[in-house]
Design a protein around this motif. Structure first.
Motif, PDB file in Angstrom:
ATOM      1  N   LYS A   3       0.793  -1.236   0.000  1.00 26.14           N
ATOM      2  CA  LYS A   3       0.000   0.000   0.000  1.00 26.14           C
ATOM      3  C   LYS A   3       0.827   1.289   0.000  1.00 26.14           C
ATOM      4  N   TYR A   4       2.028   1.243   0.621  1.00 31.43           N
ATOM      5  CA  TYR A   4       2.826   2.476   0.759  1.00 31.43           C
ATOM      6  C   TYR A   4       4.188   2.300   0.083  1.00 31.43           C
ATOM      7  N   THR A   5       4.831   3.446  -0.221  1.00 36.28           N
ATOM      8  CA  THR A   5       6.116   3.352  -0.921  1.00 36.28           C
ATOM      9  C   THR A   5       7.294   3.440   0.057  1.00 36.28           C
ATOM     10  N   ASN A   6       6.998   3.636   1.343  1.00 37.44           N
ATOM     11  CA  ASN A   6       8.084   3.823   2.320  1.00 37.44           C
ATOM     12  C   ASN A   6       8.908   2.548   2.493  1.00 37.44           C
ATOM     13  N   LYS A   7      10.179   2.764   2.829  1.00 36.45           N
ATOM     14  CA  LYS A   7      11.047   1.633   3.174  1.00 36.45           C
ATOM     15  C   LYS A   7      10.548   1.010   4.482  1.00 36.45           C
ATOM     16  N   VAL A   8      10.512  -0.304   4.538  1.00 33.38           N
ATOM     17  CA  VAL A   8      10.078  -0.969   5.785  1.00 33.38           C
ATOM     18  C   VAL A   8      11.189  -1.879   6.296  1.00 33.38           C
ATOM     19  N   LEU A   9      11.561  -1.692   7.546  1.00 36.41           N
ATOM     20  CA  LEU A   9      12.529  -2.593   8.183  1.00 36.41           C
ATOM     21  C   LEU A   9      11.723  -3.662   8.908  1.00 36.41           C
ATOM     22  N   HIS A  10      12.013  -4.921   8.594  1.00 40.59           N
ATOM     23  CA  HIS A  10      11.205  -6.030   9.113  1.00 40.59           C
ATOM     24  C   HIS A  10      11.941  -6.719  10.264  1.00 40.59           C
ATOM     25  N   ASN A  11      11.893  -6.100  11.410  1.00 39.00           N
ATOM     26  CA  ASN A  11      12.507  -6.718  12.602  1.00 39.00           C
ATOM     27  C   ASN A  11      12.027  -6.007  13.862  1.00 39.00           C
ATOM     28  N   LYS A  12      12.304  -6.662  15.005  1.00 42.07           N
ATOM     29  CA  LYS A  12      12.048  -5.968  16.277  1.00 42.07           C
ATOM     30  C   LYS A  12      13.016  -4.796  16.344  1.00 42.07           C
ATOM     31  N   PHE A  13      12.607  -3.717  16.992  1.00 44.38           N
ATOM     32  CA  PHE A  13      13.498  -2.560  17.117  1.00 44.38           C
ATOM     33  C   PHE A  13      14.800  -2.973  17.815  1.00 44.38           C
ATOM     34  N   GLU A  14      14.652  -3.825  18.819  1.00 48.18           N
ATOM     35  CA  GLU A  14      15.819  -4.242  19.598  1.00 48.18           C
ATOM     36  C   GLU A  14      16.850  -4.962  18.725  1.00 48.18           C
ATOM     37  N   ASP A  15      16.406  -5.520  17.575  1.00 50.68           N
ATOM     38  CA  ASP A  15      17.326  -6.272  16.695  1.00 50.68           C
ATOM     39  C   ASP A  15      17.835  -5.419  15.529  1.00 50.68           C
ATOM     40  N   LEU A  16      17.517  -4.128  15.534  1.00 49.88           N
ATOM     41  CA  LEU A  16      17.906  -3.269  14.405  1.00 49.88           C
ATOM     42  C   LEU A  16      19.431  -3.147  14.304  1.00 49.88           C
ATOM     43  N   ASP A  17      19.959  -3.256  13.089  1.00 53.50           N
ATOM     44  CA  ASP A  17      21.365  -2.943  12.850  1.00 53.50           C
ATOM     45  C   ASP A  17      21.445  -1.423  12.745  1.00 53.50           C
ATOM     46  N   ALA A  18      21.913  -0.774  13.815  1.00 47.69           N
ATOM     47  CA  ALA A  18      21.831   0.691  13.910  1.00 47.69           C
ATOM     48  C   ALA A  18      22.882   1.404  13.053  1.00 47.69           C
ATOM     49  N   GLU A  19      23.956   0.712  12.680  1.00 44.93           N
ATOM     50  CA  GLU A  19      25.093   1.377  11.997  1.00 44.93           C
ATOM     51  C   GLU A  19      24.670   2.274  10.827  1.00 44.93           C
ATOM     52  N   PRO A  20      23.857   1.761   9.873  1.00 51.60           N
ATOM     53  CA  PRO A  20      23.522   2.618   8.719  1.00 51.60           C
ATOM     54  C   PRO A  20      22.731   3.878   9.095  1.00 51.60           C
ATOM     55  N   TYR A  21      22.135   3.895  10.294  1.00 47.39           N
ATOM     56  CA  TYR A  21      21.264   5.026  10.674  1.00 47.39           C
ATOM     57  C   TYR A  21      21.845   5.856  11.828  1.00 47.39           C
ATOM     58  N   LYS A  22      23.071   5.523  12.216  1.00 42.86           N
ATOM     59  CA  LYS A  22      23.692   6.167  13.383  1.00 42.86           C
ATOM     60  C   LYS A  22      23.762   7.695  13.200  1.00 42.86           C
ATOM     61  N   ASN A  23      23.230   8.431  14.191  1.00 47.97           N
ATOM     62  CA  ASN A  23      23.203   9.913  14.144  1.00 47.97           C
ATOM     63  C   ASN A  23      22.550  10.472  12.882  1.00 47.97           C
ATOM     64  N   LYS A  24      21.591   9.734  12.338  1.00 45.79           N
ATOM     65  CA  LYS A  24      20.953  10.202  11.086  1.00 45.79           C
ATOM     66  C   LYS A  24      19.453  10.392  11.238  1.00 45.79           C
ATOM     67  N   VAL A  25      18.907  10.080  12.414  1.00 44.30           N
ATOM     68  CA  VAL A  25      17.447  10.126  12.563  1.00 44.30           C
ATOM     69  C   VAL A  25      17.050  11.396  13.323  1.00 44.30           C
ATOM     70  N   GLN A  26      16.230  12.223  12.692  1.00 43.82           N
ATOM     71  CA  GLN A  26      15.784  13.470  13.332  1.00 43.82           C
ATOM     72  C   GLN A  26      14.713  13.168  14.384  1.00 43.82           C
ATOM     73  N   THR A  27      13.754  12.318  14.001  1.00 40.52           N
ATOM     74  CA  THR A  27      12.654  12.004  14.934  1.00 40.52           C
ATOM     75  C   THR A  27      12.355  10.509  14.909  1.00 40.52           C
ATOM     76  N   ILE A  28      12.273   9.951  16.090  1.00 41.41           N
ATOM     77  CA  ILE A  28      11.795   8.569  16.237  1.00 41.41           C
ATOM     78  C   ILE A  28      10.378   8.675  16.771  1.00 41.41           C
ATOM     79  N   VAL A  29       9.464   7.952  16.147  1.00 41.45           N
ATOM     80  CA  VAL A  29       8.074   7.961  16.597  1.00 41.45           C
ATOM     81  C   VAL A  29       7.746   6.572  17.143  1.00 41.45           C
TER      82      VAL A  29
END
Ligand SMILES: C[S@@+](CC[C@H](N)C(=O)[O-])C[C@H]1O[C@@H](n2cnc3c(N)ncnc32)[C@H](O)[C@@H]1O
Length: 304
Positions: A134-160
């Motif tokens: 339904k949407y064009t957004n990128k979706v990460l398919h995992n629990k937040f706790e299992d996220l590989d943070a490296e690609p997003y380190k210091n790159k997120v303005q807002t977490i909802v």
């Protein structure tokens, strides 16, 4: 008569067949222990009843609305208003906005107006399938706790986290949020918390949450108690359960007692246990119990 067996005869046949006992036993024993976060049947059901792609309690401007006068459309509207209230706290940015525990993706169109880099995250298979069609957004398919943070380190303005904070393991999630946010970034969280003793465990304990935030170097910069605004949804579900669900259940049992007294006799001993389980579930949506034990907060959280 066409070989159709009555329910009573069918159950009697099952009871008399040791092969069937074995089958029942092995099906139960080997049932797949599914991680609820990956396939949440309850959330799937809510989405079928409320097709607005939101899985939260909604926000009612009119906090005095009575359940008997409410419609599904009122809840649908309240869910959109809740999303709008939350997104008002999200600044426009060229950086990433991450919707953690995005559910069916209802917030994404609103968040897309704030950034062209909105990423959704959910561990649930059904939700990922829905969002990717339904949407064009990128979706990460995992629990937040299992996220590989490296690609997003210091790159997120807002977490909802919209009614998803309650599912997160804070020991892992808080350092992860710290790692992801840019300098001056914000975590917008909307969820309920246990305040004092509660008869069931959903929602983080609020005092423990505050201590965890402090230890992890966060401070709350904005809070609004929206408990009265979400209560109408809870009251509506409670009304349905007590005024419609329970009488229908009793009608079914009374019918079985007359039409199949043998079956009624066989299950009579477990009926009180079933009632106890149902009542426990009904209590979780009792608005009086909810407001005595929980507080629903809309917050902005930032690094100290
Ligand atoms: C009550 S729903 C809220 C969905 C959506 N945010 C909304 O407001 O409609 C909770 C969401 O949290 C997700 N969730 C559960 N455990 C999670 C975890 N450990 N990490 C990330 N998301 C999780 C569920 O799959 C679901 O998408």
């Amino acid at each position: 008569m066409g070989g159709k067996k009555s329910i009573g005869k069918h159950l009697f046949g099952v009871l008399l067949s040791p092969a069937k006992w074995w089958k029942i036993y092995s099906l139960q024993k080997n049932r797949k222990r599914q991680d609820r976060a990956q396939d949440d049947a309850q959330l799937k059901l809510y989405n079928q009843i409320l097709p607005g792609d939101f899985l939260h309690y909604g926000y009612f401007e009119n906090t005095n609305i009575e359940p008997v006068k409410m419609s599904i459309q009122d809840i649908y509207d309240a869910q959109l208003l809740y999303a709008q209230k939350l997104v008002e706290l999200v600044p426009n940015t060229n950086n990433i906005i991450m919707d953690v525990g995005c559910g069916m993706g209802g917030l994404l169109p609103l968040l897309n107006k704030k950034s062209n880099q909105v990423i959704a995250l959910t561990p649930d298979n059904n939700q990922v399938k829905h969002i990717t069609t339904k949407y064009t957004n990128k979706v990460l398919h995992n629990k937040f706790e299992d996220l590989d943070a490296e690609p997003y380190k210091n790159k997120v303005q807002t977490i909802v986290t919209s009614e998803s904070l309650q599912y997160l393991n804070l020991d892992i999630a808080l350092p992860l949020i710290n790692k992801l946010l840019v300098q001056g970034g914000t975590w917008v969280a909307c969820d309920y918390f246990r305040i004092g003793a509660a008869h069931e465990k959903s929602g983080h304990n609020y005092n423990a949450f505050l201590q965890n935030l402090d230890k992890a170097g966060f401070t709350i910069t904005y809070t609004k108690d929206i408990t009265p605004n979400i209560l109408p949804t809870i009251a509506y579900v409670h009304w349905w359960a007590t005024q419609i669900g329970m009488p229908i259940k009793q009608f079914g049992i009374d019918k079985i007692k007359v039409k199949a007294p043998g079956i009624h006799y066989a299950v009579a001993d477990i009926l009180p246990q079933i009632d106890e389980k149902i009542n426990k579930n009904i209590n979780t949506v009792d608005p009086k119990i909810f407001s005595a034990e929980k507080q629903y907060l809309l917050m902005c959280i930032e690094r100290k």
